[in-house]
Enzyme design. Structure first.
Site, short mmCIF file in Angstrom:
data_model
loop_
_atom_site.label_atom_id
_atom_site.label_comp_id
_atom_site.label_asym_id
_atom_site.label_seq_id
_atom_site.Cartn_x
_atom_site.Cartn_y
_atom_site.Cartn_z
N ASP A 46 -1.29 -12.29 38.48
CA ASP A 46 -0.44 -13.46 38.69
C ASP A 46 0.00 -13.98 37.32
O ASP A 46 -0.72 -13.85 36.33
CB ASP A 46 -1.21 -14.55 39.44
CG ASP A 46 -0.29 -15.56 40.11
OD1 ASP A 46 -0.11 -15.47 41.34
OD2 ASP A 46 0.26 -16.44 39.41
N TYR A 162 18.70 -13.54 47.07
CA TYR A 162 17.41 -13.25 47.70
C TYR A 162 17.55 -12.12 48.71
O TYR A 162 16.76 -11.16 48.70
CB TYR A 162 16.88 -14.51 48.38
CG TYR A 162 15.52 -14.33 49.02
CD1 TYR A 162 14.37 -14.38 48.26
CD2 TYR A 162 15.41 -14.13 50.39
CE1 TYR A 162 13.12 -14.21 48.83
CE2 TYR A 162 14.16 -13.96 50.98
CZ TYR A 162 13.01 -14.01 50.20
OH TYR A 162 11.78 -13.83 50.78
N THR A 197 3.99 -20.85 53.86
CA THR A 197 3.70 -20.34 52.53
C THR A 197 4.30 -21.31 51.51
O THR A 197 5.04 -22.24 51.88
CB THR A 197 4.29 -18.93 52.32
OG1 THR A 197 3.92 -18.44 51.03
CG2 THR A 197 5.80 -18.94 52.43
#
Length: 278
Positions: A46, A162, A197
């Site tokens: 990450d 996207y 999320t």
């Protein structure tokens, strides 16, 4: 079946570590927890070391590690490879999960936003594959899961960069699947729809507010959690599924677009005309 199963026969059992990009939160964190529960050592990759450390603290068992990684940076991937090689760590499962949100009319997407989204969502997947797929192929074992989105299939308005980036991930995965088939490396692509999320936190400054509002409402109404998506995905991977669509509604739309593309287009057009400014 809504998607083909893998063409590889009797793959060697996958052993070694699972590397999950974007493992510090959201869907990535749930993948880390699931693989750790299976007894695999997990590499939490990450860009935010604090978030990676939080995930690390949640994992049962030992042998896990948190690593800082900028997925759009080839040097960052190379440095990670060196660190793992020095420790004798073999990556047998790669989950290219890291991604950022965006949305807006295609002709109005800024060059900066286009570059940002493509770099993270698509180039980041390519760099992960380039870093670890060759070694998997040489060993004759491994599995790769690329996280795309139903946005890469939908062809809907306001998806902007996207949607393009996620369609690219699907195309990359299709090519990679064929190339890896004879080398006993399984390739899968996950295309979820809306679930709870924190993806919207990564939306760019210029993201169309209509997109953010719609996505937030759909996430709140979503029947699946991130943990549900992971459970479904791992089960489908075990079955040899290539294209993984966790949401039943997405599977219906996938068939509609495939079998009746003009009807699918007309439905989207009516939706767009009803919501877009005159």
């Amino acid at each position: 079946d809504y998607a083909q199963r893998s063409s590889c026969r009797r793959r060697p059992e996958v052993t070694g570590a699972a590397l999950v990009t974007g493992g510090g939160s959201g869907l990535g964190r749930e993948f880390c927890r699931a693989y750790a529960a299976q007894g695999l050592p997990v590499i939490i990759a990450d860009r935010d070391p604090a978030r990676a450390a939080e995930t690390l603290a949640l994992l049962p068992g030992g042998g896990h590690r948190a690593e800082v990684l900028e997925v759009a940076d080839a040097d960052s991937w190379a440095a990670l490879q060196v660190r793992l090689d020095r420790q004798g760590i073999v990556v047998s499962t790669l989950v290219n999960n890291a991604g950022v949100a965006s949305g807006g009319e295609m002709a109005l997407v800024s060059k900066a936003e286009w570059d940002r989204v493509i770099a993270v969502n698509l180039t980041g997947v390519y760099l992960g594959v380039a870093a670890f797929a060759p070694a998997m192929a040489a060993r004759g074992a491994g599995q790769i899961l690329n996280v795309a989105s139903f946005a890469g299939i939908a062809g809907s308005p306001l998806l902007g960069a996207y949607g393009v980036s996620k369609a690219g991930v699907i195309a990359l995965s299709e090519s990679l699947r064929i190339e890896m088939a004879a080398r006993s490396v399984a390739v899968h692509v996950l295309c979820p729809s809306f679930f709870q999320t924190n993806l919207l936190q990564s939306a760019g400054v210029g993201t169309d507010p209509r997109v953010l509002g719609f996505a937030q409402r759909q996430m709140q109404k979503g029947l699946l959690s991130a943990a549900d998506v992971v459970t479904h995905t791992l089960a489908e991977m075990k079955r040899g599924r290539f294209l993984i669509l966790p949401h039943a509604e997405s599977r219906r739309y996938w068939w509609l677009k495939r079998l009746l593309p003009e009807l699918y287009f007309r439905q989207l057009l009516r939706l767009w005309r009803g919501s877009s400014p005159r």
